[in-house]
Design an enzyme around this catalytic site. Structure first.
Site, short mmCIF file in Angstrom:
data_model
loop_
_atom_site.label_atom_id
_atom_site.label_comp_id
_atom_site.label_asym_id
_atom_site.label_seq_id
_atom_site.Cartn_x
_atom_site.Cartn_y
_atom_site.Cartn_z
N TYR A 1 0.32 11.89 14.94
CA TYR A 1 1.11 10.96 14.12
C TYR A 1 1.68 9.85 15.00
CZ TYR A 1 4.79 9.27 10.98
OH TYR A 1 5.61 8.48 10.21
N SER B 1 6.88 3.71 13.07
CA SER B 1 7.79 4.86 13.12
C SER B 1 8.45 4.94 14.48
CB SER B 1 7.01 6.16 12.87
OG SER B 1 7.82 7.30 13.13
N THR C 1 0.85 -1.19 0.00
CA THR C 1 0.00 0.00 0.00
C THR C 1 0.89 1.24 0.00
OG1 THR C 1 -0.19 0.19 2.42
CG2 THR C 1 -1.77 -1.24 1.29
N GLY C 2 0.44 2.27 -0.68
CA GLY C 2 1.29 3.45 -0.83
C GLY C 2 2.56 3.08 -1.57
N GLY C 3 2.41 2.27 -2.61
CA GLY C 3 3.58 1.72 -3.30
C GLY C 3 4.00 2.49 -4.53
N SER D 1 5.39 5.72 -4.44
CA SER D 1 6.42 6.73 -4.16
C SER D 1 7.17 6.34 -2.90
CB SER D 1 5.81 8.13 -3.99
OG SER D 1 4.98 8.18 -2.85
N GLY D 2 8.32 6.98 -2.69
CA GLY D 2 9.05 6.83 -1.44
C GLY D 2 9.43 5.41 -1.09
#
Length: 249
Positions: free
Chosen positions: A150, A137, A12-14, A16-17
């Site tokens: 966050y 994180s 997922t979120g693949g 960018s970055g």
């Protein structure tokens, strides 16, 4: 190398970055890959990097209905799923008095609610001997000013990596987490700062990192490849902190 040969993976979120680099490394290790993203332009840029053999899914990471649609597409394309890297997320930093309910709900939805219901939707699709890696994180461990929401969402995701480890192991699903420190990604471009503000923020962050630099996306992706592979077959409920010594030295 072929550490992921014949495996199917969803990131997922693949587009960018960290997600994009992880997808690239997964492919180089032999995996068949699907990625999700929200921005059509970013998806097109990802295609130039990853090629046409990847399944590109446009989806809102915070929408519960979208998670079922993702699972349906994975089932239709692959039939089964061996690896899930939950990487999509938002990072907003505000003082406590600046938060409103709408912004609060958005962070919770993208960083916690969406991942929870994505895992649920994928349960019938996962192989017996699958791997889930959650991108959390170092903020889950430290009291960084202006990071209250966050950090809250990442701490929730880290907790989920532990509880799901116990719950899903009987299905043959290993769950682990990576917790990056500051990494050079396009995410930092979304803070709305001018060039001077970006430099000041970067300098203040680097000053807190014993290695004296930001991490690179490839360094995070390599850890995800390890946790996703059979090399980590005895690794369950673990957290790999990758932060240049930020919270340990």
């Amino acid at each position: 190398m072929t550490r992921l040969q014949n495996k199917t993976a969803l990131i997922t979120g693949g587009t960018s970055g960290i997600g994009l680099e992880t997808a690239r490394q997964f492919i180089s290790e032999g995996a068949r890959v699907a990625v999700t993203g929200t921005n059509p332009a970013t998806i097109e840029k990802a295609k130039a990097v990853l090629g046409d053999d990847v399944l590109y899914i446009r989806a809102d990471a915070g929408n519960v209905a979208s998670q079922k649609e993702i699972a349906d597409q994975i089932a239709a394309k692959f039939g089964k799923l061996d690896i899930l890297f939950v990487n999509a997320g938002v990072a907003e930093f505000r003082t406590m008095d600046q938060w409103d309910e709408a912004a609060f709900d958005r962070s919770i939805s993208v960083n916690v609610k969406g991942p929870f219901f994505l895992v649920q939707a994928l349960l019938p699709v996962f192989s017996n001997k699958a791997s889930i890696v959650l991108n959390t994180s170092v903020n889950a461990h430290i009291g960084m000013p202006n990071s209250s929401l966050y950090a809250l969402t990442k701490a929730a995701l880290l907790s989920l990596s532990k509880t799901l480890s116990g719950e899903l192991l009987g299905r043959g699903i290993r769950v682990n987490a990576v917790s990056p420190g500051p990494v050079e990604t396009p995410l930092h471009e979304k803070f709305g700062l001018d060039d001077a503000g970006k430099k000041a923020m970067a300098d203040s962050i680097v000053a807190q990192i014993p290695l004296g630099r930001f991490g690179h996306v490839a360094e995070i992706a390599k850890a995800v490849v390890f946790l996703a592979s059979d090399e980590a077959s005895f690794t369950v409920g673990a957290e790999l902190i990758i932060d240049g010594g930020m919270i340990t030295l």
